[in-house]
Scaffold this motif. Structure first.
Motif, PDB file in Angstrom:
ATOM      1  N   PHE A  80      48.277  55.677 -26.959  1.00  0.00           N
ATOM      2  CA  PHE A  80      47.641  55.186 -28.183  1.00  0.00           C
ATOM      3  C   PHE A  80      47.046  56.354 -28.974  1.00  0.00           C
ATOM      4  CE2 PHE A  80      46.487  50.467 -27.067  1.00  0.00           C
ATOM      5  CZ  PHE A  80      47.830  50.199 -26.860  1.00  0.00           C
ATOM      6  N   ARG A  81      46.370  57.246 -28.261  1.00  0.00           N
ATOM      7  CA  ARG A  81      45.712  58.373 -28.929  1.00  0.00           C
ATOM      8  C   ARG A  81      46.743  59.257 -29.634  1.00  0.00           C
ATOM      9  NH1 ARG A  81      43.906  60.812 -24.729  1.00  0.00           N
ATOM     10  NH2 ARG A  81      41.889  59.743 -24.629  1.00  0.00           N
TER      11      ARG A  81
ATOM     12  N   ARG B  11      39.970  50.518 -30.468  1.00  0.00           N
ATOM     13  CA  ARG B  11      39.440  51.881 -30.542  1.00  0.00           C
ATOM     14  C   ARG B  11      40.377  52.804 -31.309  1.00  0.00           C
ATOM     15  NH1 ARG B  11      38.493  54.216 -24.833  1.00  0.00           N
ATOM     16  NH2 ARG B  11      37.265  52.288 -24.809  1.00  0.00           N
ATOM     17  N   TYR B  12      41.686  52.624 -31.111  1.00  0.00           N
ATOM     18  CA  TYR B  12      42.649  53.540 -31.728  1.00  0.00           C
ATOM     19  C   TYR B  12      43.379  52.947 -32.925  1.00  0.00           C
ATOM     20  CZ  TYR B  12      41.739  56.460 -27.702  1.00  0.00           C
ATOM     21  OH  TYR B  12      41.123  57.252 -26.767  1.00  0.00           O
TER      22      TYR B  12
ATOM     23  N   ALA C 128      40.966  45.060 -21.491  1.00  0.00           N
ATOM     24  CA  ALA C 128      40.993  46.520 -21.642  1.00  0.00           C
ATOM     25  C   ALA C 128      42.005  46.937 -22.700  1.00  0.00           C
ATOM     26  CB  ALA C 128      41.311  47.173 -20.301  1.00  0.00           C
ATOM     27  N   VAL C 129      43.168  46.286 -22.715  1.00  0.00           N
ATOM     28  CA  VAL C 129      44.175  46.566 -23.738  1.00  0.00           C
ATOM     29  C   VAL C 129      43.602  46.313 -25.128  1.00  0.00           C
ATOM     30  CG1 VAL C 129      46.326  45.705 -24.749  1.00  0.00           C
ATOM     31  CG2 VAL C 129      46.204  46.184 -22.287  1.00  0.00           C
TER      32      VAL C 129
ATOM     33  N   GLU D 263      46.122  54.558 -22.883  1.00  0.00           N
ATOM     34  CA  GLU D 263      45.157  55.166 -23.799  1.00  0.00           C
ATOM     35  C   GLU D 263      45.686  56.489 -24.342  1.00  0.00           C
ATOM     36  OE1 GLU D 263      40.455  56.268 -24.314  1.00  0.00           O
ATOM     37  OE2 GLU D 263      41.196  55.756 -22.309  1.00  0.00           O
ATOM     38  N   GLU D 264      46.252  57.311 -23.475  1.00  0.00           N
ATOM     39  CA  GLU D 264      46.803  58.585 -23.933  1.00  0.00           C
ATOM     40  C   GLU D 264      47.901  58.368 -24.978  1.00  0.00           C
ATOM     41  OE1 GLU D 264      49.260  62.392 -22.066  1.00  0.00           O
ATOM     42  OE2 GLU D 264      48.279  60.948 -20.735  1.00  0.00           O
TER      43      GLU D 264
ATOM     44  N   LEU E 184      46.419  51.826 -17.602  1.00  0.00           N
ATOM     45  CA  LEU E 184      45.544  51.912 -18.769  1.00  0.00           C
ATOM     46  C   LEU E 184      45.279  53.356 -19.180  1.00  0.00           C
ATOM     47  CD1 LEU E 184      43.082  49.044 -17.810  1.00  0.00           C
ATOM     48  CD2 LEU E 184      44.920  48.976 -19.513  1.00  0.00           C
ATOM     49  N   GLY E 185      45.311  54.272 -18.225  1.00  0.00           N
ATOM     50  CA  GLY E 185      45.139  55.677 -18.572  1.00  0.00           C
ATOM     51  C   GLY E 185      46.293  56.193 -19.417  1.00  0.00           C
TER      52      GLY E 185
ATOM     53  N   TYR F 231      51.791  48.034 -30.595  1.00  0.00           N
ATOM     54  CA  TYR F 231      52.027  47.969 -29.149  1.00  0.00           C
ATOM     55  C   TYR F 231      52.710  46.643 -28.872  1.00  0.00           C
ATOM     56  CZ  TYR F 231      50.775  47.452 -24.146  1.00  0.00           C
ATOM     57  OH  TYR F 231      50.794  47.261 -22.793  1.00  0.00           O
TER      58      TYR F 231
ATOM     59  N   LEU G 266      41.211  49.077 -26.112  1.00  0.00           N
ATOM     60  CA  LEU G 266      41.915  50.305 -26.484  1.00  0.00           C
ATOM     61  C   LEU G 266      42.575  50.170 -27.853  1.00  0.00           C
ATOM     62  CD1 LEU G 266      43.619  51.272 -23.095  1.00  0.00           C
ATOM     63  CD2 LEU G 266      41.667  52.407 -24.195  1.00  0.00           C
TER      64      LEU G 266
END
Length: 392
Positions: free
Chosen positions: A162-163, A201-202, A194-195, A159-160, A155-156, A174, A198
């Motif tokens: 996605f950002r 969020r993005y 969590a996916v 997220e990176e 997930l880290g 995705y 994220l």
């Protein structure tokens, strides 16, 4: 999500029904790509007879001359009933579904709906090679977010990725494989939630290939992506093709989350002309009446997983096999054997066993091979014996 126990099979293991002589009479890709001295354990076809309910449905349709264009929502209704019983998920609304020719062509159409030319599409390698091929062929850009420890979603990293993919305000998608091919990983409700968080969020749109969903091992819970909180803007592709060996009977369903119905409604009408009417009949019959057959298959696959573990421990202890929770595939880590980046090439050339090379699966594929477990115990045993001879 509550795990629903599998039915008592009441049917013989379909993986023990056919011998090698009969299988070699088949004319499909698995059995005609390589010479007859090669044992094919590569492409995702199963060495099984069709479920009787599927045979009856097709035979009845042919007797009626019912070979026209597809119509109606029988497929979606059958999948909704299957999902309710199997996964305790009551979220499939036929009005938020559409028939598509197959899962990958459905993926293409969904990605076209939510991205434009040149936009990034994020994938988790090692992953099903057509993900790379179809994304690039539709003029999108593949961005890798590799699997992490235990071959699970990181997930880290996600997220990176996605950002970075949305840093300049563009659109991104995705493409999630669930269950994951080739590793057989089944994503948990926590991971999928969590996916979804994220993605919201993005501003990344999630398209999920859930073709292997019926093929989850006993005791493991499959969680449909659209069932988790925050996944309302997601799009999913499902099919009975892998679970019941119906790849040649083309049909699949695109499903929209509650906030993605308008996106699905924009899909070109001509896409719905692609599925086979006979395919839809077959898939509907499988989902409606083929559960006992499926459960017998799943039990046979568990037996084959245990058999493969035993065979490798005896003949090829240097191979580490990832413990799969789903699919009929085994992801083999062959790096300790010293066979280079493409061990499948060695096993084919020296052992006359065809596996799928790990290289096309992207980052993490070098030194690996994918083995198709959906065959008879006799063929699996002979294949491992041959693979061992490739090292001598």
């Amino acid at each position: 999500m509550t795990s629903i126990p599998h039915d008592t099979p009441g049917e013989p293991d379909p993986l023990r029904a056919l011998d090698l002589e009969r299988l070699r009479r088949r004319t499909s890709m698995k059995w005609r790509t390589y010479p007859e001295d090669v044992l094919p354990l590569w492409v995702a076809e199963m060495d099984v007879p069709l479920a009787e309910t599927v045979v009856r449905a097709l035979t009845d349709a042919l007797a009626l001359g019912d070979t026209g264009y597809p119509a109606g929502t029988a497929y979606a209704e059958a999948l909704a009933a299957f999902a309710a019983k199997r996964w305790n998920w009551h979220g499939i609304a036929p009005e938020r579904t559409a028939i598509v020719p197959d899962v990958m062509l459905g993926v293409v159409e969904m990605i076209k709906l939510v991205t434009g030319a040149g936009d990034p599409v994020i994938v988790n390698p090692p992953v099903y090679p057509p993900f790379f091929q179809f994304i690039t062929h539709m003029d999108r850009r593949v961005v890798e977010a590799p699997l992490g420890a235990g071959l699970r979603l990181d997930l880290g990293i996600l997220e990176e990725t996605f950002r970075e993919a949305t840093a300049h305000g563009g659109r991104a998608a995705y493409l999630l494989c669930s269950p994951h091919n080739p590793t057989g990983t089944v994503h948990t409700a926590e991971e999928l939630t969590a996916v979804a968080g994220l993605a919201e969020r993005y501003g990344v749109r999630v398209v999920v290939d859930e073709i292997h969903a019926p093929l989850v091992a006993p005791g493991v819970t499959f969680v449909p992506y659209l069932s988790v909180p925050g996944a309302e803007r997601g799009l999913s592709l499902m099919s009975a093709s892998k679970g019941w060996n119906l790849a040649g009977l083309k049909a699949a369903l695109a499903l929209a989350g509650t906030a993605a119905a308008a996106d699905l409604a924009r899909m070109p009408e001509e896409v719905s002309h692609g599925p086979s009417h006979l395919g839809i009949i077959a898939h509907t019959a499988a989902l409606s009446e083929g559960i006992g057959w499926l459960d017998a298959l799943l039990a046979g696959l568990q037996d084959n997983r245990r058999l493969l573990d035993s065979l490798l421990a005896e003949h090829l202890p240097g191979i580490r096999v990832h413990p799969a929770e789903a699919t009929f595939l085994a992801w083999l880590d062959c790096r300790a054997l010293g066979l280079g980046d493409d061990p499948a090439e060695v096993f084919l050339g020296r052992g006359r066993v065809a596996l799928s090379s790990g290289l096309p699966f992207g980052t993490g594929g070098a030194g690996h091979a994918r083995l198709n477990l959906a065959t008879t115990p006799e063929i699996l045993t002979e294949a491992v014996r041959r693979m061992a001879t490739a090292l001598t």
